[in-house]
Design an enzyme around this catalytic site. Structure first.
Site, PDB file in Angstrom:
ATOM      1  N   ARG A   1       0.491  15.411  13.718  1.00 52.79           N
ATOM      2  CA  ARG A   1       1.838  15.919  13.998  1.00 52.79           C
ATOM      3  C   ARG A   1       1.802  17.430  14.108  1.00 52.79           C
ATOM      4  O   ARG A   1       1.230  17.971  15.044  1.00 52.79           O
ATOM      5  CB  ARG A   1       2.816  15.421  12.924  1.00 52.79           C
TER       6      ARG A   1
ATOM      7  N   HIS B   1      -4.130  13.755   1.298  1.00 50.35           N
ATOM      8  CA  HIS B   1      -4.338  12.838   2.422  1.00 50.35           C
ATOM      9  C   HIS B   1      -3.151  12.898   3.388  1.00 50.35           C
ATOM     10  O   HIS B   1      -3.331  13.023   4.609  1.00 50.35           O
ATOM     11  CB  HIS B   1      -4.529  11.407   1.913  1.00 50.35           C
TER      12      HIS B   1
ATOM     13  N   ASP C   1       0.838  -1.197   0.000  1.00 51.90           N
ATOM     14  CA  ASP C   1       0.000   0.000   0.000  1.00 51.90           C
ATOM     15  C   ASP C   1       0.869   1.242   0.000  1.00 51.90           C
ATOM     16  O   ASP C   1       1.740   1.400   0.857  1.00 51.90           O
ATOM     17  CB  ASP C   1      -0.930   0.006   1.223  1.00 51.90           C
TER      18      ASP C   1
ATOM     19  N   ASP D   1      -9.519   0.195   1.996  1.00 49.96           N
ATOM     20  CA  ASP D   1      -8.512  -0.251   2.964  1.00 49.96           C
ATOM     21  C   ASP D   1      -9.033   0.058   4.373  1.00 49.96           C
ATOM     22  O   ASP D   1      -8.698   1.077   4.976  1.00 49.96           O
ATOM     23  CB  ASP D   1      -7.194   0.479   2.685  1.00 49.96           C
TER      24      ASP D   1
ATOM     25  N   GLU E   1      -9.507   4.011  -1.941  1.00 53.17           N
ATOM     26  CA  GLU E   1      -8.269   3.787  -2.689  1.00 53.17           C
ATOM     27  C   GLU E   1      -8.594   3.088  -3.998  1.00 53.17           C
ATOM     28  O   GLU E   1      -9.714   2.605  -4.203  1.00 53.17           O
ATOM     29  CB  GLU E   1      -7.298   2.886  -1.894  1.00 53.17           C
TER      30      GLU E   1
ATOM     31  N   TYR F   1       1.201   2.061  15.838  1.00 53.31           N
ATOM     32  CA  TYR F   1       1.954   2.311  14.605  1.00 53.31           C
ATOM     33  C   TYR F   1       3.385   2.789  14.804  1.00 53.31           C
ATOM     34  O   TYR F   1       4.174   2.776  13.862  1.00 53.31           O
ATOM     35  CB  TYR F   1       1.175   3.262  13.678  1.00 53.31           C
TER      36      TYR F   1
HETATM   37 CA    CA Z   1      -4.240   2.707   3.018  1.00 52.95          CA
END
Ligand code: CA
Length: 417
Positions: A142, A133, A126, A233, A201, A244
């Site tokens: 952030r 995005h 991916d 997704d 996507e 993550y």
């Molecule tokens: Ca994705």
């Protein structure tokens, strides 16, 4: 591209499956054997039956290739053969005396067919190639002043995904459970995700293998793409947020990913090629490219609560992609990583500039701050139990229309254990 649209099969004017399209898929019906078919209007042509009429005789194809569970063996014949199969079908559909009108008919109503996963996907990668995005996510999580990370305009950023949980449109999924860090706490709990999201996507299917050690370049990379599908997704944002760091998403992404059943060929999409957005930072030579490398594919997302009408909640376009597929494949193989027939590459969430073109609930509701209002009066910040998410895509130019149909997936409640 064929210049007129006259077939002995009635094709509704707004059909995604016009004579210009002829996408390939795997279907079954009352005969539960899986077969290769093409979509035309509201019908499927069973290529294993069409074969019997001799229309593919000049191509020296083994009939068994049309009676497989997946398209991989058909795709492996190469574009020289697969593009001819598509053209032969187009000619037969425009020929008033076509042998396909004989009995037994190769025509099956799509209503009476079950569509299956079209491709055995061995590996799935991916990308993260929409600048809008990546910028939106950077602003939320952030630093709004430096939303894009320093590498983003130099590398088509991507990660290796999980192929085993890719499902076809129509397969329901359950809300996943996992580790979540509650706000203000320092230790995680095990719970059902409360932030289930989609990502709008597109996926593309590799049509030709490369040897380990071989690099593709932006000139030849497109020859290695068979066709495209719509791709949702699915993502669990609360699980993702905790897990993550530092290696990227894991269980937040691999519980399910949905694709549309018909693979639209690159030959059908050729007519809809357009220039992409300007890349305003110079790239390394292996990522330089010439010509129009994007495609004008209109995309939309609808959300349908149980027993209510759907609401269109996003309208985007594949042409917004900052990094194109040729650059993605040149990058993916620059270290010698090999590709296999049936591998799938995801584009990354496709967001446009305006808030109504954002490709995920995370962006549409701005992490839950701006609830989305649905037609029935409900509001959503993320996806609720028993909601169905439907993605559609089509191209239109000079009255020629081709489309992808849809990828539709219902989210069921979490399993009790
Ligand atoms: Ca994705």
């Amino acid at each position: 591209m064929i210049s007129h649209n006259t077939s002995w099969i009635p094709i509704p004017e707004d059909s995604d499956f016009s004579i210009y399209n002829i996408p390939f898929g795997i279907f079954s019906d009352s005969d539960t054997t899986k077969r290769v078919g093409v979509a035309i209007g509201e019908f499927i042509i069973d290529l294993s039956v069409a074969y019997e009429y001799g229309i593919f005789d000049d191509l020296n194809i083994d009939k068994s290739v049309f009676k497989r569970d997946y398209l991989n063996d058909f795709i492996s014949l190469g574009k020289r053969v697969t593009s001819k199969v598509r053209i032969i079908i187009q000619k037969e559909l425009m020929n008033a005396n076509s042998v396909l009108k004989n009995y037994p008919t190769p025509l099956i109503s799509q209503e009476n067919a079950i569509m299956h996963l079209p491709v055995y996907i061995r590996d799935y990668t991916d990308f993260y190639s929409s600048i809008e995005h990546a910028t939106n996510v950077g602003k939320m999580f952030r630093d709004p002043a430096n939303a894009l990370l320093p590498n983003w305009k130099h590398i088509p950023v991507g990660y290796h995904g999980r192929a085993s949980s890719i499902i076809v449109s129509g397969v329901d999924i359950h809300r996943p459970k996992g580790q979540v860090l509650p706000p203000g706490k320092s230790t995680p709990i095990y719970t059902a995700s409360s932030r289930i999201d989609f990502e709008l996507e597109m996926g593309y299917i590799i049509g030709k293998e490369t040897e380990l050690g071989k690099k593709l370049n932006t000139k030849n990379a497109e020859n290695y793409i068979f066709g495209k599908v719509l791709f949702n997704d699915w993502s669990a944002r609360d699980i993702q947020k905790w897990e993550y760091i530092p290696l990227g998403p894991f269980l937040a992404k691999n519980f399910a990913s949905s694709i549309s059943p018909w693979v639209v060929t690159m030959e059908a999409l050729e007519y809809f090629r357009v220039e992409g957005p300007e890349q305003d930072v110079p790239v390394l030579p292996y990522l330089e490219f010439e010509g129009a490398r994007n495609y004008d594919i209109k995309l939309e997302v609808a959300l349908q609560p149980k027993a209510e009408e759907e609401t269109i909640i996003s309208k985007s376009n594949f042409k917004y992609m900052y990094w194109n597929m040729a650059q993605q494949l040149a990058h993916h193989t620059m270290n010698g990583c090999n590709l296999n027939v049936g591998d799938m590459m995801g584009s990354g969430t496709i967001s446009g500039k305006s808030p109504d073109s954002y490709g995920s609930m995370l962006e549409l509701s701005w992490a839950g701050e701006k609830p989305i209002k649905l037609k029935g009066g409900d509001i959503r910040t993320f996806i609720n139990d028993n909601d169905t998410v439907i993605m559609r895509g089509y191209c239109i130019k000079d009255n020629k229309r081709i489309g992808f149909g849809e990828v539709s997936t219902k989210l069921l409640p979490a399993k009790s254990r």
